[in-house]
Structure formats: structure tokens, C-alpha cells
Design a protein around this motif. Structure first.
Motif, PDB file in Angstrom:
ATOM      1  N   TYR A   1       0.852  -1.190   0.000  1.00 32.13           N
ATOM      2  CA  TYR A   1       0.000   0.000   0.000  1.00 32.13           C
ATOM      3  C   TYR A   1       0.887   1.240   0.000  1.00 32.13           C
ATOM      4  O   TYR A   1       1.970   1.231   0.591  1.00 32.13           O
ATOM      5  N   PRO A   2       0.451   2.354  -0.639  1.00 31.19           N
ATOM      6  CA  PRO A   2       1.220   3.601  -0.571  1.00 31.19           C
ATOM      7  C   PRO A   2       1.301   4.108   0.876  1.00 31.19           C
ATOM      8  O   PRO A   2       0.375   3.904   1.656  1.00 31.19           O
ATOM      9  N   LYS A   3       2.420   4.777   1.179  1.00 30.38           N
ATOM     10  CA  LYS A   3       2.695   5.220   2.535  1.00 30.38           C
ATOM     11  C   LYS A   3       1.588   6.097   3.133  1.00 30.38           C
ATOM     12  O   LYS A   3       1.208   5.950   4.299  1.00 30.38           O
ATOM     13  N   GLU A   4       1.051   7.030   2.323  1.00 25.91           N
ATOM     14  CA  GLU A   4       0.028   7.953   2.832  1.00 25.91           C
ATOM     15  C   GLU A   4      -1.249   7.192   3.195  1.00 25.91           C
ATOM     16  O   GLU A   4      -1.916   7.497   4.168  1.00 25.91           O
ATOM     17  N   GLU A   5      -1.570   6.201   2.373  1.00 26.33           N
ATOM     18  CA  GLU A   5      -2.785   5.434   2.639  1.00 26.33           C
ATOM     19  C   GLU A   5      -2.626   4.608   3.911  1.00 26.33           C
ATOM     20  O   GLU A   5      -3.562   4.496   4.713  1.00 26.33           O
TER      21      GLU A   5
ATOM     22  N   ARG B   1      -4.830  -4.510  13.786  1.00 26.64           N
ATOM     23  CA  ARG B   1      -4.009  -5.069  12.717  1.00 26.64           C
ATOM     24  C   ARG B   1      -4.854  -5.871  11.735  1.00 26.64           C
ATOM     25  O   ARG B   1      -4.579  -5.897  10.539  1.00 26.64           O
ATOM     26  N   ALA B   2      -5.894  -6.530  12.253  1.00 32.62           N
ATOM     27  CA  ALA B   2      -6.788  -7.267  11.360  1.00 32.62           C
ATOM     28  C   ALA B   2      -7.693  -6.306  10.594  1.00 32.62           C
ATOM     29  O   ALA B   2      -8.014  -6.517   9.427  1.00 32.62           O
ATOM     30  N   LEU B   3      -8.076  -5.216  11.274  1.00 33.30           N
ATOM     31  CA  LEU B   3      -9.021  -4.275  10.680  1.00 33.30           C
ATOM     32  C   LEU B   3      -8.449  -3.463   9.527  1.00 33.30           C
ATOM     33  O   LEU B   3      -9.149  -3.200   8.550  1.00 33.30           O
ATOM     34  N   VAL B   4      -7.190  -3.050   9.631  1.00 36.65           N
ATOM     35  CA  VAL B   4      -6.618  -2.151   8.612  1.00 36.65           C
ATOM     36  C   VAL B   4      -6.646  -2.776   7.218  1.00 36.65           C
ATOM     37  O   VAL B   4      -6.743  -2.074   6.227  1.00 36.65           O
TER      38      VAL B   4
END
Ligand SMILES: Nc1ncnc2c1ncn2[C@@H]1O[C@H](COP(=O)(O)OP(=O)(O)OP(=O)(O)O)[C@@H](O)[C@H]1O
Ligand SMILES: [Mg+2]
Length: 363
Positions: A105-109, A146-149
Motif C-alpha cells: 500500500y502507498p505510505k500515505e494510505e 491489525r486485522a481491521l486495517v
């Protein structure tokens, strides 16, 4: 989004049949709770769906796809365990970022998602700490985060709130339910806490000894339990049970419990499937469906107060019959003392009858 379906799922450990021919379907976006006592096979079911345990028999479908032979990482499932495993050398922020980094994933996202989830779980102030600097409850919330992200297709959760204190657990269960509805992620959630199950689930599968006893909405489980096990497991304080014989006499149907006899409304009997009488039954009545009177009323039973438990908004009144203690739930305060004579009356339209031999509901 997807459904999850298991058919005849079976798992043995030596002589123990941990999961015994379990079949159910979780619909797209549905929140299903597996509820049952310790050792009833809930975790084993979840682990098979996640791919962490191989079934001895049966099939697992995610959407239309049979996934029995698919490794866990290809099932697009996120699982939160009873015991959470965070990476000890990483900060909370890095722990939350990890599943997104490996998916590029991109850093900002990544940053945006972490801050969103952290706020939801009230862990924003902990992002720079390492797991060993957190309490058990805080670690559990990070594991949940951690599961949610990742926003997976299916969420599997195994008692994710068990280490939280009572107040935080009540907060988190409402938040989790809201979040699940917002994200629309199909979820299977394991607990042995019936209050948690009743408040969170769209439907509950009640487990006992590796088998599903009944799968239904919380309301249906409460009002129409399919058998004695479900009737006794759902509700607090639990349903009161009396052994009795159901018989006909002079055109009426009598419930004879030894200590008392009741004439049942015929409408109740006509709705039931009773082949022949007399029949041995177990009569069940919930604590809130017994009325307390200080004077005799029709079909009331004389008894005395065993103990009074005031809970503020309601009062639990215990009475004893034979060697068994029964409970009445009264909304409001009731001035009674141990030893007071009372007359109790059952709400006859709310009684449950179970076949004593099979335990199955007949009314
Ligand atoms: N790896 C294993 N080896 C042997 N027996 C196991 C194993 N895992 C589970 N069992 C047994 O299988 C049965 C079901 O266990 P499971 O962990 O699924 O129960 P549970 O419903 O999740 O219980 P709890 O509420 O205590 O977590 C239990 O009798 C348990 O002892
Ligand atoms: Mg378990």
C-alpha cells in the motif's frame, strides 16, 4: 463481499470429536456468533475456516469457491485470536502498518488507515510504544486493529474482547458491531459470553459438544429455544425448569409438577405437537415471566422468599421448591424479606415445554 458456508464439517483429536458434522451458512455482510460452553468446538471450527486446521470431513466454501485445499494466506481472511501475537520488536504503529506494507500500500494510505483504526480503537496515544509497554487489553486492541486495517473479505474473531475490563468490553462490542456494519465485512465471531452474543449477532449458532444445537436470531433463540440446552444457556438469570407430567383430565390439560398443578390454556396445547398424554415433560419459565403477589390469585402457588437480590432497576427474588432454587425477575424495587410468604403466578402464555426424553421443545 462473500458468504461462508461449511457442510458436514468434522474434526477429531484422537477420541475427541471436537466438531461433529457442523453445517451452516453465513450470508454476505452477516455477523454470526458461534456461542457455546468451553470445549464445545468453536475455536476448532474457526481454525478450519481460516485454514489453520485440516477437517477430517466436510467442505468449506468462501463465496462459491471450495477452499479446503487453499492455504490460509490465499483465503483473504483476517483472524483475531484469543491470544494475540504482536511483533515484539515493532512499535504499535509498525505492527498496524505491517499487513499493509507487505501488500505494498502507498505510505500515505497506510498512515491514513492506521490513524482511522487507532482512533476507533482508542489507541492513538499508544502508536509509538512497543507491545511489552502495553496492558493486556491494549495489546488486544492493537491485534484487532491489525486485522481491521486490511479490510479482508471475511473476519474471524475468537474471543477478541476477553482480556478487556467490563466497561471497555461493553464499549468495544458496540464499536465492533457498528464497524462491521459500516465495513460490511462478513464476520464469524466466537464467544462463550451470551450477553456479548445476544448484543452483537445477526444470528447465533449455539454449540454444545461439537454440534450446533440451534442457529437463529437472538430473539428467536430467546423466545423459541429448540431444546433444553439452548433454553438453559440463553438468558441471565437462566430459565427456571420444573419436572412435570402433562395429562388430560375432564377435557382440560393439566401440568402436574408434584408441588403444584396448573390448568393450561387449550390454545397453547393445540399449537403444540403432542402425540399422546400423559407425557413426561420439563416445564421452563423465564424469571421475568413469573409474577409475585402478596395475596392468593387464580392458579397461584404459595411459597416463601428464600433471598432477595436488589439490583437497582430490578429485583431478583429467589424461592425454593424441593431442593431447587428458582428465580423471579421483577422490574423495579420490591420490598420483601427472606421468609415472607408470597404467591407466584406463571404467565401461562410464556411457558416452554420440553420432552423429558429427547429434550426437544414441544411448545
Ligand atoms: N490441538 C488439539 N489437540 C487435542 N485436542 C484438542 C485440540 N484442540 C482442541 N481440542 C479439543 O477439542 C475440543 C474443542 O475445543 P475448542 O478449542 O474448539 O473449544 P472451544 O469451544 O473453543 O472452547 P473455549 O471456549 O474453551 O475456547 C475440546 O475438547 C478440546 O480439548
Ligand atoms: Mg476457544
Amino acid at each position: 463481499m462473500v458468504s461462508v458456508r461449511v457442510v458436514n464439517l468434522t474434526k477429531r483429536f484422537g477420541d475427541v470429536v471436537a466438531v461433529d458434522r457442523v453445517t451452516f451458512e453465513v450470508k454476505d455482510k452477516e455477523f454470526v456468533v458461534l456461542l457455546g460452553p468451553s470445549g464445545s468446538g468453536k475455536t476448532t471450527t474457526l481454525r478450519m475456516i481460516a485454514g489453520l486446521e485440516t477437517p477430517d470431513e466436510g467442505e468449506i466454501y468462501i463465496g462459491k469457491q471450495l477452499v479446503n485445499d487453499l492455504p490460509p494466506k490465499d483465503r483473504d481472511i483476517a483472524m483475531v485470536f484469543q491470544s494475540y501475537a504482536l511483533y515484539p520488536h515493532m512499535t504499535v504503529y509498525e505492527n498496524l502498518a505491517f499487513p499493509l506494507r507487505i501488500r505494498k500500500y502507498p505510505k500515505e494510505e497506510i498512515d491514513r488507515k492506521i490513524r482511522e483504526v487507532a482512533e476507533l480503537l482508542r489507541i492513538s496515544h499508544l502508536l509509538n510504544r512497543k507491545p511489552k509497554q502495553l496492558s493486556g487489553g491494549e495489546q488486544q486492541r492493537v491485534a484487532l486493529g491489525r486485522a481491521l486495517v486490511r479490510e479482508p473479505k471475511v473476519f474471524l474473531m475468537d474471543e477478541p474482547l476477553s482480556n478487556l475490563d467490563a466497561k471497555l468490553r461493553v464499549y468495544m462490542r458496540a464499536e465492533l458491531k457498528k464497524m462491521q456494519k459500516e465495513l460490511g465485512i462478513t464476520t464469524i465471531y466466537v464467544t462463550h459470553d451470551q450477553a456479548e452474543a445476544m448484543t452483537m449477532a445477526d444470528r447465533i449458532a449455539v454449540y454444545n459438544r461439537g454440534r450446533i444445537q440451534q442457529m437463529a436470531t437472538p430473539e428467536e433463540l430467546y423466545h423459541k429455544p429448540a431444546n433444553l440446552f439452548v433454553a438453559g444457556f440463553i438468558g441471565a438469570p437462566g430459565m427456571n425448569f420444573f419436572d412435570a407430567v402433562l395429562k388430560r383430565k375432564n377435557g382440560e390439560v393439566i401440568l402436574d409438577a408434584g408441588e403444584f398443578k396448573l390448568t393450561l390454556p387449550l390454545s397453547l396445547i393445540e399449537a403444540a405437537h403432542i402425540e399422546e398424554m400423559p407425557i413426561e415433560v420439563v416445564m421452563g419459565i423465564r424469571p421475568e415471566h413469573i409474577r409475585v403477589h402478596k395475596e392468593k390469585v387464580p392458579q397461584s402457588i404459595e411459597t416463601e422468599v428464600y433471598v432477595v437480590e436488589p439490583l437497582g432497576s430490578e429485583t431478583i427474588i429467589d424461592f425454593k421448591m424441593g431442593e431447587t432454587i428458582y428465580k423471579i425477575k421483577y422490574h423495579g424495587e420490591m420490598r420483601l424479606n427472606t421468609g415472607d410468604k408470597i404467591y407466584i403466578a406463571f404467565d401461562l402464555n410464556k411457558i416452554h415445554l420440553f420432552d423429558k426424553k429427547t429434550g426437544k421443545a414441544i411448545i
